[in-house]
Design a protein around this motif. Sequence first.
Motif, PDB file in Angstrom:
ATOM      1  N   ASP A 198      -0.020   2.376   1.212  1.00 43.08           N
ATOM      2  CA  ASP A 198       0.555   1.375   0.204  1.00 43.08           C
ATOM      3  C   ASP A 198      -0.727   1.539  -0.755  1.00 43.08           C
ATOM      4  O   ASP A 198      -1.811   1.723  -0.786  1.00 43.08           O
ATOM      5  CB  ASP A 198       0.464  -0.003   1.073  1.00 43.08           C
ATOM      6  CG  ASP A 198       1.019  -1.137   0.111  1.00 43.08           C
ATOM      7  OD1 ASP A 198       1.587  -0.693  -1.035  1.00 43.08           O
ATOM      8  OD2 ASP A 198       0.702  -2.296   0.603  1.00 43.08           O
ATOM      9  N   LYS A 200      -2.431  -1.554  -2.626  1.00 41.14           N
ATOM     10  CA  LYS A 200      -2.372  -3.157  -2.814  1.00 41.14           C
ATOM     11  C   LYS A 200      -2.818  -3.622  -3.687  1.00 41.14           C
ATOM     12  O   LYS A 200      -2.394  -4.771  -4.217  1.00 41.14           O
ATOM     13  CB  LYS A 200      -3.278  -3.731  -1.436  1.00 41.14           C
ATOM     14  CG  LYS A 200      -2.927  -3.288   0.002  1.00 41.14           C
ATOM     15  CD  LYS A 200      -2.626  -4.578   0.519  1.00 41.14           C
ATOM     16  CE  LYS A 200      -1.779  -4.583   1.856  1.00 41.14           C
ATOM     17  NZ  LYS A 200      -2.403  -4.012   3.078  1.00 41.14           N
ATOM     18  N   GLY A 215       1.009  -7.787  -2.680  1.00 41.86           N
ATOM     19  CA  GLY A 215       2.039  -7.500  -1.597  1.00 41.86           C
ATOM     20  C   GLY A 215       2.047  -5.886  -1.435  1.00 41.86           C
ATOM     21  O   GLY A 215       2.192  -5.322  -0.180  1.00 41.86           O
ATOM     22  N   TYR A 247       3.270  -2.501  12.987  1.00 39.66           N
ATOM     23  CA  TYR A 247       2.524  -1.924  11.798  1.00 39.66           C
ATOM     24  C   TYR A 247       1.119  -1.972  11.818  1.00 39.66           C
ATOM     25  O   TYR A 247       0.714  -3.203  12.113  1.00 39.66           O
ATOM     26  CB  TYR A 247       3.356  -2.604  10.553  1.00 39.66           C
ATOM     27  CG  TYR A 247       2.771  -2.425   9.396  1.00 39.66           C
ATOM     28  CD1 TYR A 247       1.447  -2.442   9.289  1.00 39.66           C
ATOM     29  CD2 TYR A 247       3.507  -2.593   7.995  1.00 39.66           C
ATOM     30  CE1 TYR A 247       0.796  -2.297   7.874  1.00 39.66           C
ATOM     31  CE2 TYR A 247       2.967  -2.429   6.832  1.00 39.66           C
ATOM     32  CZ  TYR A 247       1.483  -2.385   6.733  1.00 39.66           C
ATOM     33  OH  TYR A 247       0.914  -2.285   5.637  1.00 39.66           O
ATOM     34  N   ASN A 288       1.018  -5.817  11.543  1.00 40.97           N
ATOM     35  CA  ASN A 288       1.990  -6.721  11.299  1.00 40.97           C
ATOM     36  C   ASN A 288       2.974  -6.673  11.993  1.00 40.97           C
ATOM     37  O   ASN A 288       3.229  -5.314  12.870  1.00 40.97           O
ATOM     38  CB  ASN A 288       2.500  -6.122   9.966  1.00 40.97           C
ATOM     39  CG  ASN A 288       1.377  -6.586   8.653  1.00 40.97           C
ATOM     40  OD1 ASN A 288       0.892  -7.841   8.737  1.00 40.97           O
ATOM     41  ND2 ASN A 288       1.033  -5.606   7.856  1.00 40.97           N
ATOM     42  N   ARG A 297       6.141  -6.281  11.835  1.00 44.81           N
ATOM     43  CA  ARG A 297       7.448  -6.041  10.942  1.00 44.81           C
ATOM     44  C   ARG A 297       7.370  -4.720  10.339  1.00 44.81           C
ATOM     45  O   ARG A 297       6.401  -4.262  10.112  1.00 44.81           O
ATOM     46  CB  ARG A 297       7.756  -7.061  10.136  1.00 44.81           C
ATOM     47  CG  ARG A 297       6.451  -7.435   9.471  1.00 44.81           C
ATOM     48  CD  ARG A 297       6.528  -8.362   8.281  1.00 44.81           C
ATOM     49  NE  ARG A 297       5.416  -8.622   7.689  1.00 44.81           N
ATOM     50  CZ  ARG A 297       4.506  -7.651   7.044  1.00 44.81           C
ATOM     51  NH1 ARG A 297       5.007  -6.655   6.422  1.00 44.81           N
ATOM     52  NH2 ARG A 297       3.350  -8.116   6.384  1.00 44.81           N
ATOM     53  N   GLY A 305       6.726  -2.735   6.868  1.00 48.01           N
ATOM     54  CA  GLY A 305       6.010  -3.018   5.730  1.00 48.01           C
ATOM     55  C   GLY A 305       7.076  -3.098   4.207  1.00 48.01           C
ATOM     56  O   GLY A 305       7.932  -2.668   4.297  1.00 48.01           O
ATOM     57  N   ASP A 306       6.403  -3.687   3.342  1.00 45.29           N
ATOM     58  CA  ASP A 306       7.112  -3.901   2.119  1.00 45.29           C
ATOM     59  C   ASP A 306       6.095  -3.186   0.981  1.00 45.29           C
ATOM     60  O   ASP A 306       5.241  -4.497   0.899  1.00 45.29           O
ATOM     61  CB  ASP A 306       7.805  -5.156   1.759  1.00 45.29           C
ATOM     62  CG  ASP A 306       8.602  -5.299   0.633  1.00 45.29           C
ATOM     63  OD1 ASP A 306       8.516  -4.299  -0.153  1.00 45.29           O
ATOM     64  OD2 ASP A 306       9.246  -6.278   0.519  1.00 45.29           O
ATOM     65  N   PRO A 307       6.170  -2.248   0.436  1.00 38.61           N
ATOM     66  CA  PRO A 307       7.007  -1.458   0.122  1.00 38.61           C
ATOM     67  C   PRO A 307       7.061  -0.021   0.952  1.00 38.61           C
ATOM     68  O   PRO A 307       7.652   0.751   0.388  1.00 38.61           O
ATOM     69  CB  PRO A 307       6.917  -0.904  -1.459  1.00 38.61           C
ATOM     70  CG  PRO A 307       5.522  -1.099  -1.557  1.00 38.61           C
ATOM     71  CD  PRO A 307       4.842  -2.159  -0.515  1.00 38.61           C
ATOM     72  N   GLU A 308       6.321  -0.184   2.142  1.00 38.33           N
ATOM     73  CA  GLU A 308       6.377   1.216   3.007  1.00 38.33           C
ATOM     74  C   GLU A 308       7.865   1.652   3.396  1.00 38.33           C
ATOM     75  O   GLU A 308       8.138   2.692   3.437  1.00 38.33           O
ATOM     76  CB  GLU A 308       5.585   0.689   4.263  1.00 38.33           C
ATOM     77  CG  GLU A 308       4.035   0.905   4.248  1.00 38.33           C
ATOM     78  CD  GLU A 308       3.533  -0.389   3.622  1.00 38.33           C
ATOM     79  OE1 GLU A 308       4.135  -1.218   3.376  1.00 38.33           O
ATOM     80  OE2 GLU A 308       2.310  -0.550   3.830  1.00 38.33           O
TER      81      GLU A 308
HETATM   82  N1  GLY Z   1       2.769  -3.613   2.227  1.00 38.10           N
HETATM   83  C1  GLY Z   1       1.938  -4.318   3.160  1.00 38.10           C
HETATM   84  C2  GLY Z   1       2.801  -5.251   3.875  1.00 38.10           C
HETATM   85  O1  GLY Z   1       3.601  -5.178   4.057  1.00 38.10           O
HETATM   86  O2  GLY Z   1       2.185  -6.287   4.553  1.00 38.10           O
END
Ligand code: GLY
Length: 421
Positions: free
Chosen positions: A212, A214, A226, A269, A285, A287, A289-292
């Motif tokens: 990512d 950041k 994010g 994650y 995390n 869940r 990832g966003d944007p993974e």
């Molecule tokens: N890309 C970081 C997150 O989803 O926490």
Amino acid sequence: MKVLVIGSGGREHAIVWKLAQSRVVDKIYCTPGNAGIAQIAECVEIENKDFSDLIDFVKYEWIDLTVVGPEDPLAKGIVDAFEKEKRKIIGPTKAAAQIESSKVFAKEFMKRHKIPTAEYKIFTSYTHAEEYIRMKGTPIVIKADGLAAGKGVFVCQNYDEAVNALKLIMKEKIFGAAGEKVVIEECLQGKEVSYLVFTDGKTIIPMVTSKDHKRLLDNDEGPNTGGMGTFSPNPIITPELEREILETIIKPTVKGLKQEGIPYRGILYAGLMIVNGKPYVLEFNCRFGDPETQVILPRLETDLVDIFMAIAEQKLNKVDVKWSNKASLCVVLASEGYPGKYKKGIPIKGLDMIKDLKDVIVFHAGTKFNEEGIIVTNGGRVLGVTALGNDLQEARQKAYSAVGLINFEGMQYRKDIGLNI
Ligand code: GLY
Ligand code: AMP
């Protein structure tokens, strides 16, 4: 079968997009969704405060499987509520989600199980915390214990910055109860990587590696966000390093949670810092990832439903997960002002030109249809433009060519995703 996806970001669009390719899915619902998701799923507004309306919806519509995108409902116990009603849902229980929802829990858990992470101390008293910062010196990292929408971590370069962060969390209570405790930890210098796995609590299946970006601006400058872009695979993660991540971090985490009576099922994650070739956990995390997810799922060849059903039924050892050898890269297009305040409702131009581009997928995040049926901005991160290529350079070139076709007033994005690996 019918599937419900919870969330409204680019991550959820990628999940819905992948589910739409499943040979067994007939219908996808998403709540609340966005303008991109609305083109492949039915978006519904459902109150999800105590999850009872959601469960009613799932029963009424005969939904077979629910997938949770963001951490918030997981931390509030959505999985516990669904399981009580014998409904299939993907994600950890409230107790297991503490790995993300409480940084104090995560750090103490890592200490108990000897999982490598930055040295730290926990404080409930402002005075003691300030004393500790003075004694330790800077750089130093200050983290609010609870969920803070990705804003609860302060990497402080000097004493004034550190005291300021501490005041914001503990005196001004900008994160409310999430800041009653703070973790103060050693600042690690190295390369950050994202490492995600599927697990049913017993079997672990790694996803392809990713990275990512950041910070808001090129060359990792500006404030934390994010996530402004991702690519996969992440060449920093050699097979040897991946083995070490699995042996010293992922396996002990899944095993440790099980031993402590809170088996972890879902997506795990690990946000890692690689320091002199060794992996350390920055955060977990609970869940995707966003944007993974926007670079990982386009590389998945296996039916995502097969993986989700196997997690729900604890038969993940029976699934052979296959990934494409292609590289993928995602550039996030954000609103002017993000990660601070930004305007909404700005028309997005150029989406039609991208529809038929080969190997390019535009994942929507903060978008909606306005009253005239035009797609407009509706959030900080607006779109994630993902491209696939034979290598990272090709994926990068295709993604940025597509970005060049899209435009909205105030659009900002990083130009260096995938450049300085
Ligand atoms: N890309 C970081 C997150 O989803 O926490
Ligand atoms: P987190 O939400 O805990 O991953 O923190 C957000 C970001 O802060 C991470 O992606 C890192 O860039 C940075 N960060 C967190 N912890 C540390 C640390 N101990 N040392 C250096 N940077 C850190």
